[in-house]
Design a protein around this motif. Structure first.
Motif, PDB file in Angstrom:
ATOM      1  N   ALA A  38      91.917  41.171 -23.134  1.00  0.00           N
ATOM      2  CA  ALA A  38      93.187  41.692 -22.774  1.00  0.00           C
ATOM      3  C   ALA A  38      93.902  42.390 -24.151  1.00  0.00           C
ATOM      4  O   ALA A  38      93.353  42.250 -25.389  1.00  0.00           O
ATOM      5  CB  ALA A  38      94.413  40.688 -22.568  1.00  0.00           C
ATOM      6  N   GLY A  39      94.862  43.064 -24.056  1.00  0.00           N
ATOM      7  CA  GLY A  39      95.472  43.788 -25.045  1.00  0.00           C
ATOM      8  C   GLY A  39      95.843  42.826 -26.227  1.00  0.00           C
ATOM      9  O   GLY A  39      95.664  43.022 -27.592  1.00  0.00           O
ATOM     10  N   ALA A  40      96.536  41.809 -26.013  1.00  0.00           N
ATOM     11  CA  ALA A  40      96.817  40.851 -26.739  1.00  0.00           C
ATOM     12  C   ALA A  40      95.901  40.154 -27.245  1.00  0.00           C
ATOM     13  O   ALA A  40      95.758  39.837 -28.707  1.00  0.00           O
ATOM     14  CB  ALA A  40      98.015  39.682 -26.115  1.00  0.00           C
ATOM     15  N   HIS A  41      94.762  39.647 -26.600  1.00  0.00           N
ATOM     16  CA  HIS A  41      93.602  39.240 -27.080  1.00  0.00           C
ATOM     17  C   HIS A  41      92.949  40.069 -28.176  1.00  0.00           C
ATOM     18  O   HIS A  41      92.269  39.714 -29.333  1.00  0.00           O
ATOM     19  CB  HIS A  41      92.523  38.826 -25.810  1.00  0.00           C
ATOM     20  CG  HIS A  41      91.574  37.861 -26.099  1.00  0.00           C
ATOM     21  ND1 HIS A  41      90.373  37.908 -25.449  1.00  0.00           N
ATOM     22  CD2 HIS A  41      91.407  37.268 -27.216  1.00  0.00           C
ATOM     23  CE1 HIS A  41      89.528  36.795 -26.238  1.00  0.00           C
ATOM     24  NE2 HIS A  41      90.137  36.613 -27.208  1.00  0.00           N
ATOM     25  N   GLY A  42      92.877  41.244 -27.990  1.00  0.00           N
ATOM     26  CA  GLY A  42      92.503  42.383 -28.830  1.00  0.00           C
ATOM     27  C   GLY A  42      93.211  42.446 -30.252  1.00  0.00           C
ATOM     28  O   GLY A  42      92.721  42.530 -31.316  1.00  0.00           O
ATOM     29  N   GLU A  43      94.641  42.351 -30.029  1.00  0.00           N
ATOM     30  CA  GLU A  43      95.346  42.375 -31.199  1.00  0.00           C
ATOM     31  C   GLU A  43      94.978  40.984 -32.006  1.00  0.00           C
ATOM     32  O   GLU A  43      94.632  41.203 -33.166  1.00  0.00           O
ATOM     33  CB  GLU A  43      96.661  42.142 -30.852  1.00  0.00           C
ATOM     34  CG  GLU A  43      97.548  43.332 -30.372  1.00  0.00           C
ATOM     35  CD  GLU A  43      98.995  43.176 -29.962  1.00  0.00           C
ATOM     36  OE1 GLU A  43      99.633  42.018 -30.626  1.00  0.00           O
ATOM     37  OE2 GLU A  43      99.544  44.151 -29.465  1.00  0.00           O
ATOM     38  N   LEU A  44      94.963  40.124 -31.373  1.00  0.00           N
ATOM     39  CA  LEU A  44      94.572  38.605 -32.187  1.00  0.00           C
ATOM     40  C   LEU A  44      93.133  38.944 -32.804  1.00  0.00           C
ATOM     41  O   LEU A  44      92.939  38.532 -33.887  1.00  0.00           O
ATOM     42  CB  LEU A  44      94.351  37.485 -31.186  1.00  0.00           C
ATOM     43  CG  LEU A  44      94.231  36.187 -32.023  1.00  0.00           C
ATOM     44  CD1 LEU A  44      94.980  35.825 -33.209  1.00  0.00           C
ATOM     45  CD2 LEU A  44      93.861  35.145 -30.546  1.00  0.00           C
ATOM     46  N   THR A  45      92.295  39.343 -32.152  1.00  0.00           N
ATOM     47  CA  THR A  45      90.936  39.655 -32.721  1.00  0.00           C
ATOM     48  C   THR A  45      90.574  40.707 -33.782  1.00  0.00           C
ATOM     49  O   THR A  45      90.109  40.333 -34.880  1.00  0.00           O
ATOM     50  CB  THR A  45      89.977  40.276 -31.574  1.00  0.00           C
ATOM     51  OG1 THR A  45      89.853  39.578 -30.263  1.00  0.00           O
ATOM     52  CG2 THR A  45      88.541  40.767 -32.071  1.00  0.00           C
ATOM     53  N   GLY A  46      91.671  41.812 -33.586  1.00  0.00           N
ATOM     54  CA  GLY A  46      91.800  42.695 -34.764  1.00  0.00           C
ATOM     55  C   GLY A  46      92.562  42.214 -36.061  1.00  0.00           C
ATOM     56  O   GLY A  46      91.876  42.201 -37.106  1.00  0.00           O
ATOM     57  N   LEU A  47      93.371  41.278 -35.816  1.00  0.00           N
ATOM     58  CA  LEU A  47      94.031  40.445 -36.854  1.00  0.00           C
ATOM     59  C   LEU A  47      92.990  39.461 -37.704  1.00  0.00           C
ATOM     60  O   LEU A  47      92.951  39.230 -38.767  1.00  0.00           O
ATOM     61  CB  LEU A  47      95.330  39.959 -36.564  1.00  0.00           C
ATOM     62  CG  LEU A  47      96.247  40.621 -36.044  1.00  0.00           C
ATOM     63  CD1 LEU A  47      97.642  40.025 -35.535  1.00  0.00           C
ATOM     64  CD2 LEU A  47      96.907  41.515 -37.458  1.00  0.00           C
ATOM     65  N   MET A  48      92.074  38.773 -36.813  1.00  0.00           N
ATOM     66  CA  MET A  48      91.246  37.921 -37.164  1.00  0.00           C
ATOM     67  C   MET A  48      90.147  38.796 -38.136  1.00  0.00           C
ATOM     68  O   MET A  48      89.637  38.149 -39.131  1.00  0.00           O
ATOM     69  CB  MET A  48      90.500  37.129 -36.116  1.00  0.00           C
ATOM     70  CG  MET A  48      91.363  35.969 -35.399  1.00  0.00           C
ATOM     71  SD  MET A  48      90.814  35.641 -34.100  1.00  0.00           S
ATOM     72  CE  MET A  48      89.283  34.676 -34.428  1.00  0.00           C
ATOM     73  N   VAL A  49      89.858  39.809 -37.523  1.00  0.00           N
ATOM     74  CA  VAL A  49      88.795  40.718 -38.319  1.00  0.00           C
ATOM     75  C   VAL A  49      89.449  40.978 -39.879  1.00  0.00           C
ATOM     76  O   VAL A  49      88.715  41.128 -40.769  1.00  0.00           O
ATOM     77  CB  VAL A  49      88.619  41.864 -37.759  1.00  0.00           C
ATOM     78  CG1 VAL A  49      87.919  42.987 -38.536  1.00  0.00           C
ATOM     79  CG2 VAL A  49      87.595  41.604 -36.550  1.00  0.00           C
ATOM     80  N   ILE A  50      91.080  41.279 -39.629  1.00  0.00           N
ATOM     81  CA  ILE A  50      91.487  41.585 -40.920  1.00  0.00           C
ATOM     82  C   ILE A  50      91.446  40.357 -41.899  1.00  0.00           C
ATOM     83  O   ILE A  50      91.227  40.645 -43.253  1.00  0.00           O
ATOM     84  CB  ILE A  50      92.822  42.194 -40.876  1.00  0.00           C
ATOM     85  CG1 ILE A  50      92.819  43.452 -40.003  1.00  0.00           C
ATOM     86  CG2 ILE A  50      93.846  42.272 -41.777  1.00  0.00           C
ATOM     87  CD1 ILE A  50      94.062  44.115 -39.619  1.00  0.00           C
ATOM     88  N   ARG A  51      91.906  39.323 -41.354  1.00  0.00           N
ATOM     89  CA  ARG A  51      91.889  38.018 -42.184  1.00  0.00           C
ATOM     90  C   ARG A  51      90.478  37.866 -42.668  1.00  0.00           C
ATOM     91  O   ARG A  51      90.379  37.551 -44.107  1.00  0.00           O
ATOM     92  CB  ARG A  51      92.324  37.024 -41.270  1.00  0.00           C
ATOM     93  CG  ARG A  51      92.630  35.814 -42.198  1.00  0.00           C
ATOM     94  CD  ARG A  51      93.735  34.804 -41.341  1.00  0.00           C
ATOM     95  NE  ARG A  51      94.180  33.876 -42.511  1.00  0.00           N
ATOM     96  CZ  ARG A  51      94.983  32.936 -42.363  1.00  0.00           C
ATOM     97  NH1 ARG A  51      95.603  32.885 -41.262  1.00  0.00           N
ATOM     98  NH2 ARG A  51      95.507  32.101 -43.160  1.00  0.00           N
ATOM     99  N   ALA A  52      89.568  37.854 -42.126  1.00  0.00           N
ATOM    100  CA  ALA A  52      88.053  37.803 -42.580  1.00  0.00           C
ATOM    101  C   ALA A  52      87.682  38.884 -43.549  1.00  0.00           C
ATOM    102  O   ALA A  52      86.959  38.390 -44.673  1.00  0.00           O
ATOM    103  CB  ALA A  52      87.214  37.890 -41.466  1.00  0.00           C
ATOM    104  N   TYR A  53      88.219  39.834 -43.395  1.00  0.00           N
ATOM    105  CA  TYR A  53      87.792  40.952 -44.437  1.00  0.00           C
ATOM    106  C   TYR A  53      88.447  40.483 -45.717  1.00  0.00           C
ATOM    107  O   TYR A  53      87.794  40.472 -46.947  1.00  0.00           O
ATOM    108  CB  TYR A  53      88.565  42.293 -44.033  1.00  0.00           C
ATOM    109  CG  TYR A  53      88.588  43.350 -45.172  1.00  0.00           C
ATOM    110  CD1 TYR A  53      87.205  44.246 -45.019  1.00  0.00           C
ATOM    111  CD2 TYR A  53      89.576  43.701 -45.796  1.00  0.00           C
ATOM    112  CE1 TYR A  53      87.490  45.292 -46.149  1.00  0.00           C
ATOM    113  CE2 TYR A  53      89.717  44.658 -46.550  1.00  0.00           C
ATOM    114  CZ  TYR A  53      88.315  45.455 -47.003  1.00  0.00           C
ATOM    115  OH  TYR A  53      88.408  46.629 -47.986  1.00  0.00           O
TER     116      TYR A  53
END
Length: 485
Positions: A136-151
């Motif tokens: 979902a869109g919110a799930h995508g937001e969370l995923t994107g922020l997890m990517v940013i945190r991992a970066y």
């Protein structure tokens, strides 16, 4: 239509001894459940014949509203028409019969769809790679922020734990950041509805992980200072995150990757025409710029010399064991293919044209708090004449009498009587002109007979409900309804 049959609950149509089924005798003989697994009392289920059940639910379904039977100008949600060919493709037995755990060698066609959609989304957005895993869109937001945190963790920047969010943002932005364990910092908007760059400058330091932006923003306004904003954010070592909820007007006009965004999610079920009422189904693909591809979650689909394969990535984040909502992905890919490269370019310009046409046609009777060119949507602050006492809620209810779904109301929170309209590119001039006519008629009714509008709706099976009472004391079971009666 039998109004009595239509208006009742299925429990109220029940008659003792009536059945809608006839089962054959069990070929395995008698079976008795152990005592500890039996119910103490019989389940309270309705007893109805099949025809009564079919008519009851068919009549109820006729009261559902969707883009297939009327105009649905739901601002901020892009409720566009979903072409029938999308449904036909998703329903093909070769797709519908797949199992998420079957070997890659047995579902090469499905994996090709995944791979081609990933490449299509990359081309449309100007980013390097996409994952289709989020649901979902919110799930995508969370995923994107997890990517940013991992970066940042990979670069040893563990102090970057704050996310800047505009005060006009969708509510999911701060919510997703909080779920990801990040702190939210709010940046103010200017009087003309866009991010205040001067306010932003004072917020930037080495604790900032990213800035989340929606462009066009929630007011339907294009953030004209994106290049400067991206430069400032990148100079402080943070990343730019694009909330793709409003991607629709960008198609064919510009790409987030070209604007300086590093990570984004797409509401696939909005921009690419999958119906998403009732909380689903959804899909929130996440894309990243070059150099961040390895941070996307696994599993992922790759192209090999012999076809397509599903692989994991060492060290990647995980948000799902599977590759997202496949039926939504098939619909979106079909939509893109049916439009083709030349017609996808028209989506953004046409949705922008439709929105501005409605805005300019109604701003003499509805209050437009921020004038000027909008993109795919715009916001009125209720009726221009406030002396009638007719509210945005009243206008929304009255639209039901004319056969229209109401636009989004009381959002964004920047205005007291927000009424957000998004026509999308799918609607014809005839439909839009009819909607404009109805909106003007309601404004006239508010001036000449305000009680008519305040009492709406008048022609629906259920009239004006007490929204506060329904929210605070919902009746969720038939047994509770009988007790209340």
């Amino acid at each position: 239509m039998n109004n009595k049959l239509y208006g009742n609950l299925i429990f109220e149509l029940s008659k003792p001894g009536r059945k809608g089924y006839s089962l054959p005798a069990c070929p395995f003989g008698e079976a008795t459940l152990p005592e500890h697994l039996r119910r103490g009392t019989d389940a309270e289920l309705p007893e109805c014949d099949e025809l009564t059940v079919v008519r009851h639910y068919t009549n109820l379904s006729a009261n559902n509203f969707g883009v297939d039977n009327g105009f649905y100008p739901l601002g901020s949600c892009t409720m566009k028409y979903n072409p029938v060919i999308d449904e036909e493709t998703a329903a093909l037995k070769e797709f519908a019969g797949l199992h998420p755990q079957q070997p890659a060698a047995t579902c090469q066609g499905a994996l090709e769809v995944y791979y081609n959609l990933q490449r299509s989304l990359a081309a449309l957005t100007g980013l390097s790679e996409f994952t289709l895993n989020p649901y979902a869109g919110a799930h995508g937001e969370l995923t994107g922020l997890m990517v940013i945190r991992a970066y940042h963790e990979r670069n040893g920047q563990t102090q970057r734990v704050k996310v800047i969010v505009p005060d006009s943002a969708h509510g999911t932005n701060p919510a997703s950041a909080a779920v990801c364990g990040l702190e939210i910092v709010e940046v103010k908007s200017t009087a003309d509805g866009i991010v205040d760059v001067d306010d932003l400058r004072g917020l930037l330091d080495d604790s900032i992980a990213a800035m989340m932006m929606t462009n066009p923003n929630t007011l339907g306004l294009f953030e004209r200072q994106i290049p400067e904003i991206a430069k400032l954010v990148h100079e402080c070592g943070a990343l730019m995150y694009y909330d793709g909820a409003n991607l629709n007007p960008m198609l064919g006009a510009c790409r987030p990757g070209d604007m300086g965004f590093d990570v984004m999610h797409i509401n696939l079920h909005k921009t690419f025409a999958t119906p998403h009422g009732g909380g689903g189904p959804g899909s929130g693909p996440v894309g990243v710029r070059k150099g961040m591809e390895d941070l996307l979650p696994s599993p992922k689909v790759v192209k090999t010399d012999s076809g397509y394969d599903i692989v994991g990535t060492d060290g990647a984040i995980n948000v799902s064991r599977f590759l997202g909502n496949f039926a939504v992905i098939v619909r979106a890919y079909t939509y893109i293919l049916s439009l083709g490269r030349e017609n996808v370019r028209m989506v953004g310009p046409l949705s922008t044209l439709n929105a501005n046409y409605i805005k300019e046609s109604l701003k003499d009777v509805y209050l437009l708090p921020i004038d000027g060119l909008c993109k795919h949507e715009f916001v009125f602050d209720g009726l221009k004449d406030k002396s009638t006492g007719v509210t945005t809620m009243d206008v929304a209810k009255r639209l039901l009498d004319y056969g229209y779904h109401a636009p989004t109301i009381y959002f964004p929170l920047l205005f007291h009587e927000s009424l957000m309209i998004e026509p999308t590119e799918s609607e014809s001039l005839d439909t839009i002109d009819e909607f404009i006519g109805v909106m003007r008629r309601i404004a006239e009714e508010a001036a000449t007979d305000p009680e008519l509008v305040k009492g709406a709706p008048h022609s629906t099976p259920i009239g004006r409900v007490d929204d506060v009472l329904a929210a605070k004391h919902p009746i969720l079971t038939y047994r509770q309804l009988k007790q209340d009666q």
